[in-house]
Design a protein around this motif. Sequence first.
Motif, PDB file in Angstrom:
ATOM      1  N   LEU A  46     -11.122  -0.133  -1.404  1.00  0.00           N
ATOM      2  CA  LEU A  46     -10.211   1.106  -1.169  1.00  0.00           C
ATOM      3  C   LEU A  46      -9.090   1.477  -2.070  1.00  0.00           C
ATOM      4  O   LEU A  46      -8.731   2.352  -2.430  1.00  0.00           O
ATOM      5  N   ILE A  47      -8.627   0.169  -2.281  1.00  0.00           N
ATOM      6  CA  ILE A  47      -7.328   0.191  -2.995  1.00  0.00           C
ATOM      7  C   ILE A  47      -7.942   0.484  -4.440  1.00  0.00           C
ATOM      8  O   ILE A  47      -7.077   1.177  -5.313  1.00  0.00           O
ATOM      9  N   LEU A  48      -8.950  -0.121  -4.862  1.00  0.00           N
ATOM     10  CA  LEU A  48      -9.561   0.212  -6.141  1.00  0.00           C
ATOM     11  C   LEU A  48      -9.964   1.509  -6.306  1.00  0.00           C
ATOM     12  O   LEU A  48      -9.853   2.070  -7.671  1.00  0.00           O
ATOM     13  N   ALA A  49     -10.232   2.132  -5.364  1.00  0.00           N
ATOM     14  CA  ALA A  49     -10.800   3.601  -5.402  1.00  0.00           C
ATOM     15  C   ALA A  49      -9.497   4.442  -5.749  1.00  0.00           C
ATOM     16  O   ALA A  49      -9.773   5.294  -6.413  1.00  0.00           O
ATOM     17  N   GLN A  50      -8.335   4.072  -5.402  1.00  0.00           N
ATOM     18  CA  GLN A  50      -6.932   4.870  -5.618  1.00  0.00           C
ATOM     19  C   GLN A  50      -7.039   6.050  -5.254  1.00  0.00           C
ATOM     20  O   GLN A  50      -6.235   6.865  -5.770  1.00  0.00           O
ATOM     21  N   GLU A  51      -7.607   6.419  -4.109  1.00  0.00           N
ATOM     22  CA  GLU A  51      -7.548   7.885  -3.642  1.00  0.00           C
ATOM     23  C   GLU A  51      -6.463   8.122  -2.414  1.00  0.00           C
ATOM     24  O   GLU A  51      -6.217   9.181  -2.127  1.00  0.00           O
ATOM     25  N   THR A  52      -5.982   7.087  -1.659  1.00  0.00           N
ATOM     26  CA  THR A  52      -5.330   7.112  -0.667  1.00  0.00           C
ATOM     27  C   THR A  52      -4.452   5.999  -0.404  1.00  0.00           C
ATOM     28  O   THR A  52      -4.979   4.790  -0.656  1.00  0.00           O
ATOM     29  N   SER A  53      -3.235   5.835   0.282  1.00  0.00           N
ATOM     30  CA  SER A  53      -2.813   4.743   0.507  1.00  0.00           C
ATOM     31  C   SER A  53      -3.471   3.751   1.377  1.00  0.00           C
ATOM     32  O   SER A  53      -3.764   4.272   2.472  1.00  0.00           O
ATOM     33  N   PRO A  54      -3.442   2.382   1.106  1.00  0.00           N
ATOM     34  CA  PRO A  54      -4.086   1.548   2.009  1.00  0.00           C
ATOM     35  C   PRO A  54      -3.234   1.236   3.293  1.00  0.00           C
ATOM     36  O   PRO A  54      -3.779   0.414   4.031  1.00  0.00           O
ATOM     37  N   TYR A  55      -1.934   1.209   3.168  1.00  0.00           N
ATOM     38  CA  TYR A  55      -1.117   0.904   4.245  1.00  0.00           C
ATOM     39  C   TYR A  55      -1.527   1.530   5.673  1.00  0.00           C
ATOM     40  O   TYR A  55      -1.622   0.573   6.668  1.00  0.00           O
ATOM     41  N   PRO A  56      -1.540   2.702   5.714  1.00  0.00           N
ATOM     42  CA  PRO A  56      -2.138   3.250   7.211  1.00  0.00           C
ATOM     43  C   PRO A  56      -3.511   2.464   7.829  1.00  0.00           C
ATOM     44  O   PRO A  56      -3.682   2.348   8.745  1.00  0.00           O
ATOM     45  N   LEU A  57      -4.154   2.213   6.955  1.00  0.00           N
ATOM     46  CA  LEU A  57      -5.626   1.529   7.251  1.00  0.00           C
ATOM     47  C   LEU A  57      -5.671   0.235   7.255  1.00  0.00           C
ATOM     48  O   LEU A  57      -6.593  -0.578   7.775  1.00  0.00           O
ATOM     49  N   ALA A  58      -4.830  -0.523   6.669  1.00  0.00           N
ATOM     50  CA  ALA A  58      -4.744  -2.095   6.631  1.00  0.00           C
ATOM     51  C   ALA A  58      -4.751  -2.649   7.934  1.00  0.00           C
ATOM     52  O   ALA A  58      -5.088  -3.693   8.105  1.00  0.00           O
ATOM     53  N   SER A  59      -3.736  -1.922   8.905  1.00  0.00           N
ATOM     54  CA  SER A  59      -3.724  -2.543  10.232  1.00  0.00           C
ATOM     55  C   SER A  59      -5.049  -2.700  10.887  1.00  0.00           C
ATOM     56  O   SER A  59      -5.255  -3.497  11.983  1.00  0.00           O
ATOM     57  N   GLY A  60      -6.059  -1.714  10.612  1.00  0.00           N
ATOM     58  CA  GLY A  60      -7.442  -2.199  11.017  1.00  0.00           C
ATOM     59  C   GLY A  60      -8.033  -3.421  10.685  1.00  0.00           C
ATOM     60  O   GLY A  60      -9.242  -3.665  11.390  1.00  0.00           O
ATOM     61  N   TYR A  61      -7.627  -4.119   9.676  1.00  0.00           N
ATOM     62  CA  TYR A  61      -8.171  -5.328   9.282  1.00  0.00           C
ATOM     63  C   TYR A  61      -7.468  -6.600   9.851  1.00  0.00           C
ATOM     64  O   TYR A  61      -7.772  -7.758   9.485  1.00  0.00           O
ATOM     65  N   ILE A  62      -6.356  -6.380  10.817  1.00  0.00           N
ATOM     66  CA  ILE A  62      -5.774  -7.528  11.499  1.00  0.00           C
ATOM     67  C   ILE A  62      -6.558  -8.038  12.318  1.00  0.00           C
ATOM     68  O   ILE A  62      -7.379  -7.560  13.259  1.00  0.00           O
ATOM     69  N   VAL A  77      -0.336  -6.878   8.468  1.00  0.00           N
ATOM     70  CA  VAL A  77      -0.717  -5.675   7.376  1.00  0.00           C
ATOM     71  C   VAL A  77      -0.489  -6.600   5.918  1.00  0.00           C
ATOM     72  O   VAL A  77      -1.221  -6.487   5.260  1.00  0.00           O
ATOM     73  N   GLU A  78       0.469  -7.155   5.851  1.00  0.00           N
ATOM     74  CA  GLU A  78       0.854  -7.883   4.803  1.00  0.00           C
ATOM     75  C   GLU A  78      -0.072  -8.940   4.225  1.00  0.00           C
ATOM     76  O   GLU A  78      -0.582  -8.993   3.132  1.00  0.00           O
ATOM     77  N   ASP A  79      -0.639  -9.691   5.586  1.00  0.00           N
ATOM     78  CA  ASP A  79      -1.754 -10.669   5.088  1.00  0.00           C
ATOM     79  C   ASP A  79      -3.085 -10.067   4.832  1.00  0.00           C
ATOM     80  O   ASP A  79      -3.508 -10.399   3.788  1.00  0.00           O
ATOM     81  N   ALA A  80      -3.057  -8.691   5.341  1.00  0.00           N
ATOM     82  CA  ALA A  80      -4.358  -7.941   4.776  1.00  0.00           C
ATOM     83  C   ALA A  80      -4.305  -7.611   3.362  1.00  0.00           C
ATOM     84  O   ALA A  80      -5.382  -7.528   2.612  1.00  0.00           O
TER      85      ALA A  80
END
Length: 720
Positions: free
Chosen positions: A126-142, A151-154
């Motif tokens: 997602l980050i490499l695609a550079q289309e949208t900020s990853p922070y709102p979605l990062a919580s889904g990986y906790i 989120v910081e760990d993710a």
Amino acid sequence: MEISQQLTEEFKLRPDHVENILKLLDDGNTIPFIARYRKEMTGAIDDQVLRALNDRYEYLKNLLKRKEEVAAAITEQQKMTEEIQTAINAAQTMTEIEDIYRPYKQKKKTRASVAIEKGLQPLADLILAQETSPYPLASGYIDEEKGVLTVEDAIAGAKDIIAEIVSDNAELRKKLRSLMENHGEMQVKMVKDDEKGTYAMYADYNELIPEIKNHRILAINRGEKEECLRAKIYFNPDIAKRVCCAKFLKSGGNADCVKLIEEAADDGYDRLIQPSIEREVRAILTDRAGEQAIKMFEVNLRPLLMQPPVKGKVTLGLDPGYRTGCKVAVVDETGKVLDTSVIYPVPPKNDIDGAKRIVKALIDKHNVDIISIGNGTASKETEIFVAELLKEITRPVSYAVVNEAGASVYSASPLAVEEFPDYDLTLRSAISIARRLQDPLSELIKIDPKSIGVGQYQHDMDKKRLDAVLGGVLEDCVNSVGVDLNTASFSLLKYVAGLNSGIAKNIVSYREQNGKFSARGELLKVSKLGPKAYEQCAGFLRIPEGKNILDNTAVHPESYGKAEKLLALFGYTDEDVGARKLSELPEKVKRYGEDKAAAECGLDKATMNDIINELIKPGRDIRDSLPQRQLRRDILGIEDLEVGMEVDGTVRNVIDFGAFVDIGVHQDGLVHISEITDRYIKHPSDVLKVGQQVKAVIITLDKGKQRIGLSLKQVKKRAN
């Protein structure tokens, strides 16, 4: 590209010649045999070009094999794409292939592999695609069970994955490697003083990578190995990191993603790419320097082995020494040992009178013609002793100083023990020194080439590669000279094309059991010497007193009938071979028409001319046409030298920055590359070779440190 096509372009040869060479090699033919007896198929290229082509052929075959292995491994993982296959096909080096394979290679546990196990690969994508900020979605990986607590760990895990993706990119690695090679700087520091001052110039040393000389690379490597130096390659990290980012950033990409990719790329460069690329560039520099050092060893060894023999002379060999005395051996014209002794003409005993009595008695008893002095410890004092002794005798005896490098290695070897079981190792050295003057090739062939002393940093080279190259030199020299089948030792025979140690020993055993060979065809009776080995070796083995005069020439048995047809065409018979009247044959052939004569005899023109030369002078030794060794009756000391004096010398060793020249004193003089000639030369070997006789002017002289600086170009200036 087909291998044959690539070799055709690289070596600028005809396609059919390259195809023929590859087929001959694949059929098990040796380089000397191809070079000498298949000229019509190769365009008459020499053995050195053939060896270079063969080396490149082997590399390209291995490269092709590795490409197939990598393609199979990636396909097995179901990750092969048209783009990857194209990159594999286009790869020109093993390094490029390994770069392509790097992302698919099974790795040990890494920060990225741990993050992938935690399920963070989609976030990295997602980050490499550079289309949208990853922070709102990062919580889904906790996931507390997987150790992703915040989120910081993710985000951190995703960055680890990106850092490895950046590091594994083949195109990026190739570009960074090129930048470091072309714009990096070697930085060296002294970390421990060396007592001899060997590495003094590298105490605080910086040099751009493209400008650093090969011999300095090897010196730095050795300094690191001895823990005197610490070296690194510096390349501006800011530039490198910008290159890394540019490879992955997209125009108009999300700002948060851009920032995270920049941070990941920086980390990937510092932690993964830079150390790896630096090791690779150091390896490239070392390989390049090693190849140059091996090439110089090859260039120096060939003329040393091909020094003209001093034939038909009873020789007295002297292996100088202080405390243990000077070992003496007298050998006859064939190298057979006649007598041995020990004398003490130098400190601490200084028994000059006693030594003179012994040597004079040996000279009178065996009619000694020449004295061979080893150039090692106590050589200078021994040479002075010999020069004084020769003034006191009426017999015309001269002397020469020979390079004794490797004599002690040989004298302690199993081969020397087998050859001279009744002599101790010191006397074996004296025998070797005597024989080195009589036939350098036959004697030096017994010694590991690395011990002969005509290279630089040879003990730091890749042993397998060095042995292969030097073995090729030995093989080329032995086969170009030819070998007397009835007198050659197994150590000489094993270098004949098509033979090996086992067959060589079988030849010697057959000779001992059945007496001398009377015809080349008898070789087929030797155990394990089959038709293929016979085809390869027969032309290089000579029988001076054989039934057929052609057996004492380089004419191959397969061409005997054609040679006889050539003789008959111009009114000669086998009995005329070697006779004076046969010297007219080349002119007769020329008048008749070379192409016509060759066609009528079933020969190509190059082979026909080779046969003509052999018929005119059977048993000829190509070394006899080279400049003969300088023999002396008197001596110079360094105290006799003055700046400006012109001296005669013999090139002893050619190195990257100049050449060492023997001018008749104990210490060789150095000719720096800048003093060889007025014109530009890339390397001293462009002008000089070992054994070459030169005139030089002494330009610097430090009698205390025993250092002599010489110039060759100033001799020419004086002459003009």
